[in-house]
Scaffold this active site. Structure first.
Site, PDB file in Angstrom:
ATOM      1  N   LYS A   1      63.270  61.634  19.848  1.00 38.37           N
ATOM      2  CA  LYS A   1      63.443  61.528  21.300  1.00 38.37           C
ATOM      3  C   LYS A   1      62.550  60.418  21.830  1.00 38.37           C
ATOM      4  CE  LYS A   1      59.268  63.390  22.506  1.00 38.37           C
ATOM      5  NZ  LYS A   1      58.171  62.649  23.192  1.00 38.37           N
TER       6      LYS A   1
ATOM      7  N   ASP B   1      57.572  70.227  23.615  1.00 38.18           N
ATOM      8  CA  ASP B   1      58.781  69.430  23.415  1.00 38.18           C
ATOM      9  C   ASP B   1      59.882  70.185  22.688  1.00 38.18           C
ATOM     10  OD1 ASP B   1      57.542  67.313  24.634  1.00 38.18           O
ATOM     11  OD2 ASP B   1      57.212  66.155  22.808  1.00 38.18           O
TER      12      ASP B   1
ATOM     13  N   GLY C   1      54.844  60.009  18.967  1.00 39.54           N
ATOM     14  CA  GLY C   1      55.417  60.368  20.261  1.00 39.54           C
ATOM     15  C   GLY C   1      56.928  60.450  20.248  1.00 39.54           C
TER      16      GLY C   1
ATOM     17  N   GLY D   1      57.835  66.482  14.710  1.00 40.02           N
ATOM     18  CA  GLY D   1      57.482  67.856  14.377  1.00 40.02           C
ATOM     19  C   GLY D   1      58.197  68.863  15.247  1.00 40.02           C
TER      20      GLY D   1
ATOM     21  N   GLY E   1      52.901  61.543  14.725  1.00 36.33           N
ATOM     22  CA  GLY E   1      52.004  61.154  15.799  1.00 36.33           C
ATOM     23  C   GLY E   1      52.443  59.964  16.613  1.00 36.33           C
TER      24      GLY E   1
END
Length: 287
Positions: free
Chosen positions: A16, A142, A104, A108, A102
């Site tokens: 995303k 998220d 953004g 995960g 990591g």
């Protein structure tokens, strides 16, 4: 790369982008109130799943996983789902990673959402999207947008979602290699936490852009600043989420590919297209 053996099924875990991100304030519990637009992409990880009859949840695959198994959101998602659905089955989980950690880009969180939705189907639980989103929120802010499977306007901590039609777009993505813990960034003293609320119309008109974490990361990381400055020569460059991932929006894939060709060869860069419906939800609908 796929896992060895039979009985596996493959499920998409799309990346995303946060097309903008602003922080409106901080709640009494310490969490921040924000506004953002989530753009889902046609590119991401693949989560491979194989149900087990002995009830165990196991992560299999490379010994080079960057996250310990106990902290892996995909594993945690399976365990939370098993408990909530009182499932007798277990699962083997193999994550084929493409999304940088990591950055953004939501890797995960997307992996976790894919595990929730796919195992809900494979285990025959049928808990429903609302219950799965609630379980996902316990794993990360998220996760619900990936459970919902729609690009969306988001408020609250990111869990209050309104599906949003976005124009067809292709994105040039760059991983700066910088990974800063989200909690650390939210505690940064120079983070702007009192932005005025925006509306969907403000975003659509182009008057609401930017990411509250960009100036913070620029000051802390020359690598992020360099990537943003180079990308700015190709188009409006932006930071996504709270990581070191950066992007530029283009109208067509050909334009994005042409821009990618102008980047330093050593950079980790991809081209992806925005989608209105998650590839995971399309896969679920076909099965």
């Amino acid at each position: 790369m796929r896992p060895e053996g039979e009985g596996w099924s493959a499920w998409p875990a799309p990346a995303k982008l946060n097309l903008f991100l602003r922080i409106l304030g901080r709640r009494a519990d310490g969490y921040h109130c924000l506004q953002t637009v989530f753009q889902l992409l046609d590119w991401g990880d693949t989560v491979w799943l194989k149900p087990r009859e002995d009830g165990e949840i196991r992560r299999v695959g490379p010994a080079s996983y960057a996250v310990p198994e106990a902290g892996d959101l995909a594993v945690r998602a399976a365990k939370i789902l098993k408990e909530a659905g009182k499932a007798r089955q277990g699962a083997d989980i193999f994550v084929e990673k493409r999304i940088p950690l990591g950055g953004g880009f939501g890797g995960g969180s997307s992996d976790a959402a894919t595990v929730l939705l796919a195992l809900d189907r494979l285990w025959g639980l049928d808990l429903g999207a609302g219950r799965l989103a609630d379980l996902g929120l316990a794993l990360g802010a998220d996760v619900p947008v990936f459970v919902s499977g729609r690009s969306a306007w988001a408020e609250g901590v990111g869990e209050r979602l309104s599906p949003m039609a976005l124009p067809p777009s292709a994105y040039l993505l760059v991983d700066s290699g910088v990974s800063v813990p989200t909690a650390e960034l939210f505690q940064a003293p120079d983070l702007t936490r009192d932005a005025p609320p925006a509306t969907m119309h403000d975003f659509a008109s182009g008057s609401v852009l930017g990411n509250a974490f960009e100036p913070v990361l620029r000051r802390r990381s020359p690598a992020v600043a360099e990537v943003l400055d180079v990308l700015a020569q190709l188009g409006p460059a932006a930071l996504t989420g709270t990581g070191g991932g950066c992007f530029v929006r283009f109208g067509t894939r050909a334009q994005a590919e042409a821009a990618r060709a102008r980047l330093p060869q050593a950079w980790r860069a991809w081209v992806a297209e925005g989608v209105a419906v998650s590839p995971l939800h399309l896969a679920l609908a076909r099965r």
